[in-house]
Design a protein around this motif. Structure first.
Motif, PDB file in Angstrom:
ATOM      1  N   GLY A 122       1.139  -0.985   0.195  1.00 31.36           N
ATOM      2  CA  GLY A 122       0.324   0.272   0.176  1.00 31.36           C
ATOM      3  C   GLY A 122       0.975   1.091  -0.211  1.00 31.36           C
ATOM      4  N   PRO A 123       2.314   1.232   0.882  1.00 35.44           N
ATOM      5  CA  PRO A 123       2.303   3.393   0.833  1.00 35.44           C
ATOM      6  C   PRO A 123       3.286   2.936   0.002  1.00 35.44           C
ATOM      7  CG  PRO A 123       2.695   1.273   3.089  1.00 35.44           C
ATOM      8  CD  PRO A 123       2.461   0.420   2.494  1.00 35.44           C
ATOM      9  N   VAL A 124       4.239   1.814  -1.165  1.00 29.86           N
ATOM     10  CA  VAL A 124       4.443   2.178  -1.956  1.00 29.86           C
ATOM     11  C   VAL A 124       3.861   3.092  -2.935  1.00 29.86           C
ATOM     12  CG1 VAL A 124       5.685   0.615  -3.898  1.00 29.86           C
ATOM     13  CG2 VAL A 124       6.609   0.573  -1.926  1.00 29.86           C
ATOM     14  N   MET A 125       2.197   2.184  -3.285  1.00 29.66           N
ATOM     15  CA  MET A 125       1.337   2.128  -3.936  1.00 29.66           C
ATOM     16  C   MET A 125       1.474   3.448  -4.161  1.00 29.66           C
ATOM     17  SD  MET A 125      -0.141  -1.291  -4.041  1.00 29.66           S
ATOM     18  CE  MET A 125      -1.658  -0.912  -5.162  1.00 29.66           C
ATOM     19  N   GLN A 126       0.860   4.535  -2.866  1.00 21.52           N
ATOM     20  CA  GLN A 126       0.497   5.799  -3.131  1.00 21.52           C
ATOM     21  C   GLN A 126       1.158   6.185  -2.856  1.00 21.52           C
ATOM     22  OE1 GLN A 126      -2.471   6.847  -1.551  1.00 21.52           O
ATOM     23  NE2 GLN A 126      -1.931   8.623  -1.153  1.00 21.52           N
ATOM     24  N   ARG A 127       3.163   6.317  -2.748  1.00 24.56           N
ATOM     25  CA  ARG A 127       3.718   6.878  -3.583  1.00 24.56           C
ATOM     26  C   ARG A 127       3.731   7.062  -4.669  1.00 24.56           C
ATOM     27  NH1 ARG A 127       8.040   8.749  -0.232  1.00 24.56           N
ATOM     28  NH2 ARG A 127       8.463   7.953   1.719  1.00 24.56           N
ATOM     29  N   VAL A 128       3.397   5.611  -5.930  1.00 21.59           N
ATOM     30  CA  VAL A 128       3.956   5.570  -7.360  1.00 21.59           C
ATOM     31  C   VAL A 128       2.602   6.628  -7.021  1.00 21.59           C
ATOM     32  CG1 VAL A 128       3.859   4.457  -9.133  1.00 21.59           C
ATOM     33  CG2 VAL A 128       5.437   3.796  -7.449  1.00 21.59           C
ATOM     34  N   ALA A 129       1.566   6.360  -6.921  1.00 29.20           N
ATOM     35  CA  ALA A 129       0.780   7.328  -7.985  1.00 29.20           C
ATOM     36  C   ALA A 129       0.610   7.980  -7.254  1.00 29.20           C
ATOM     37  CB  ALA A 129      -0.121   6.565  -6.970  1.00 29.20           C
ATOM     38  N   LEU A 130       1.031   9.033  -6.708  1.00 23.29           N
ATOM     39  CA  LEU A 130       1.170  10.561  -5.603  1.00 23.29           C
ATOM     40  C   LEU A 130       2.419  10.828  -7.458  1.00 23.29           C
ATOM     41  CD1 LEU A 130       1.324  11.729  -2.430  1.00 23.29           C
ATOM     42  CD2 LEU A 130       0.092  12.666  -4.913  1.00 23.29           C
ATOM     43  N   THR A 131       2.697  10.334  -7.955  1.00 23.65           N
ATOM     44  CA  THR A 131       3.955  10.678  -9.136  1.00 23.65           C
ATOM     45  C   THR A 131       3.130  11.156 -10.328  1.00 23.65           C
ATOM     46  OG1 THR A 131       4.156   8.611  -9.898  1.00 23.65           O
ATOM     47  CG2 THR A 131       5.919   9.145  -8.188  1.00 23.65           C
ATOM     48  N   TYR A 132       1.443  10.224 -10.248  1.00 22.45           N
ATOM     49  CA  TYR A 132       0.245  11.180 -11.839  1.00 22.45           C
ATOM     50  C   TYR A 132      -0.781  11.750 -11.639  1.00 22.45           C
ATOM     51  CZ  TYR A 132       3.343   6.619 -13.625  1.00 22.45           C
ATOM     52  OH  TYR A 132       3.481   5.647 -14.210  1.00 22.45           O
ATOM     53  N   VAL A 133      -1.251  12.090 -10.090  1.00 19.52           N
ATOM     54  CA  VAL A 133      -1.755  12.513  -9.998  1.00 19.52           C
ATOM     55  C   VAL A 133      -1.275  13.841  -9.190  1.00 19.52           C
ATOM     56  CG1 VAL A 133      -3.443  11.151 -10.066  1.00 19.52           C
ATOM     57  CG2 VAL A 133      -2.529  11.017  -7.941  1.00 19.52           C
ATOM     58  N   ARG A 134      -2.395  14.808  -8.739  1.00 17.68           N
ATOM     59  CA  ARG A 134      -2.320  16.397  -7.989  1.00 17.68           C
ATOM     60  C   ARG A 134      -2.348  16.275  -6.044  1.00 17.68           C
ATOM     61  NH1 ARG A 134      -4.147  21.302 -10.736  1.00 17.68           N
ATOM     62  NH2 ARG A 134      -5.649  20.058 -12.486  1.00 17.68           N
ATOM     63  N   THR A 135      -3.861  15.033  -5.700  1.00 25.25           N
ATOM     64  CA  THR A 135      -3.442  15.500  -4.485  1.00 25.25           C
ATOM     65  C   THR A 135      -3.109  13.487  -3.548  1.00 25.25           C
ATOM     66  OG1 THR A 135      -6.306  15.222  -4.312  1.00 25.25           O
ATOM     67  CG2 THR A 135      -5.137  17.149  -4.672  1.00 25.25           C
ATOM     68  N   PRO A 136      -3.022  13.547  -2.700  1.00 23.25           N
ATOM     69  CA  PRO A 136      -3.064  12.682  -1.456  1.00 23.25           C
ATOM     70  C   PRO A 136      -4.684  12.356  -1.618  1.00 23.25           C
ATOM     71  CG  PRO A 136      -1.769  14.175  -0.326  1.00 23.25           C
ATOM     72  CD  PRO A 136      -2.365  14.817  -1.619  1.00 23.25           C
ATOM     73  N   ALA A 137      -5.515  12.538  -1.566  1.00 21.30           N
ATOM     74  CA  ALA A 137      -6.863  11.923  -2.213  1.00 21.30           C
ATOM     75  C   ALA A 137      -7.013  11.110  -3.142  1.00 21.30           C
ATOM     76  CB  ALA A 137      -7.943  12.731  -1.006  1.00 21.30           C
ATOM     77  N   VAL A 138      -6.917  12.337  -4.090  1.00 23.30           N
ATOM     78  CA  VAL A 138      -6.848  10.864  -5.336  1.00 23.30           C
ATOM     79  C   VAL A 138      -5.930   9.790  -6.067  1.00 23.30           C
ATOM     80  CG1 VAL A 138      -6.752  11.206  -7.491  1.00 23.30           C
ATOM     81  CG2 VAL A 138      -8.065  13.259  -6.846  1.00 23.30           C
ATOM     82  N   ALA A 139      -4.819  10.198  -5.452  1.00 24.19           N
ATOM     83  CA  ALA A 139      -3.539   9.228  -5.472  1.00 24.19           C
ATOM     84  C   ALA A 139      -4.450   7.672  -3.938  1.00 24.19           C
ATOM     85  CB  ALA A 139      -2.354   9.553  -4.656  1.00 24.19           C
ATOM     86  N   GLU A 140      -4.797   8.196  -3.067  1.00 21.69           N
ATOM     87  CA  GLU A 140      -5.572   6.972  -2.963  1.00 21.69           C
ATOM     88  C   GLU A 140      -6.442   6.251  -2.861  1.00 21.69           C
ATOM     89  OE1 GLU A 140      -7.215   7.919   2.059  1.00 21.69           O
ATOM     90  OE2 GLU A 140      -5.081   8.586   1.991  1.00 21.69           O
TER      91      GLU A 140
END
Lengths: 216, 78
Positions: free
Chosen positions: A37-55
């Motif tokens: 989960g934590p690694v995916m969250q980091r990677v997702a945040l490189t594509y989208v704008r906010t932590p909420a969207v990354a989640e």
């Protein structure tokens, strides 16, 4: 989504969890969520704008993985497959956010030197291309400085500030400790490309750490 | 190999991706150059600290995921 064709060397570290997951074992699913989960969250945040969207993207990727599990044939490791599902969704979501300039395309400069040119002697120096002044050994710094949470926060900030591609590679290789093969597989990179991105990323993080540790 | 060239090869060196001649050159240089030895150590420390970042990670909230999982369980076993 289709599986990558390049099989990484070595067995899948999650082989046992995969078997249990297929049997509908909730604990196995939660173990995977905590592990990745934590690694995916980091990677997702490189594509989208906010932590909420990354989640949301991460959540969406887990659901996507469950739905596609029947079709997973184990030609890659479970986690590289999972990462591909995630990147795919994050990319789509990032495009939908309709930014004029996506994060990941910012200043991914392959020609940037690992260490600033001024740190080396010029052609007229005694040793052209040699250090003008040697880097400091960090071994001589107080140990509590290196172990301080603040130092880790500095590293975290430096990594989060990297261009998207570099950030994805350093997160998977160094933060998560995956092999070069797996990272190539997960992010669809050639080995050479992967190495260049990792090197740029590490060099920048080192420079930022040097700046922080050696500031008075 | 100059110091300026060496700093570009550190990741390839760590990943054992240099050919034998370059690797020997690299080792010879580091053995004689305190500056590059310190630099190499700094890169190792950087990698170690990156790996330690997992101590900062916040564990994800699994409530919503669990209900998704239970839905999937029902449909896949049904």
């Amino acid at each position: 989504m289709s599986e990558p064709t390049l099989a990484p060397t070595g067995a899948d570290p999650d082989a046992e969890l995969l078997v249990r997951l297929r049997g509908g074992d909730e604990a196995a699913f939660l173990a995977l969520v905590h592990k990745y989960g934590p690694v995916m969250q980091r990677v997702a945040l490189t594509y989208v704008r906010t932590p909420a969207v990354a989640e949301e993207v991460v959540q969406d990727a887990w659901v996507g993985m469950l739905k596609a599990l029947d079709r997973f044939e184990g030609r890659s490791t479970l986690r590289t497959w999972l990462l591909r599902i995630l990147s795919n969704r994050a990319q789509t979501r990032g495009a939908l956010e309709a930014r004029s300039v996506p994060f990941s395309s910012l200043t991914d400069d392959d020609d940037e030197p690992s260490v600033e040119t001024e740190r080396f002697q010029g052609p007229d120096g005694r040793f052209p291309g040699g250090w003008a002044a040697f880097p400091t050994s960090w071994e001589s710094l107080p140990e509590e400085r290196m172990l301080a949470r603040e130092t880790l926060v500095q590293v975290d900030t430096a990594i989060r500030g990297l261009p998207g591609r570099q950030q994805q590679v350093i997160v998977l290789r160094d933060v998560a400790g995956w092999s070069a093969d797996e990272v190539c597989d997960a992010l669809s990179l050639t080995p050479e490309n992967q190495r260049v991105l990792l090197h740029r990323a590490r060099s920048r993080v080192r420079a930022s750490l040097e700046h922080y540790l050696e500031a008075a | 190999m100059t110091c300026q060239q060496l700093v570009e090869l550190v990741t390839a060196y760590f990943d054992d991706a240099l050919d034998q001649a370059a690797r020997e050159d690299f080792d010879r240089h580091v053995a004689l150059c305190p500056g590059c030895l310190a630099y190499l150590e700094q890169m190792r420390t950087t990698i170690r600290l990156s790996h330690d970042l997992d101590t900062l990670e916040r564990q994800p909230d699994v409530t919503a995921l669990l209900s998704e999982f239970r839905d999937w369980q029902r449909t896949s076993s049904g």
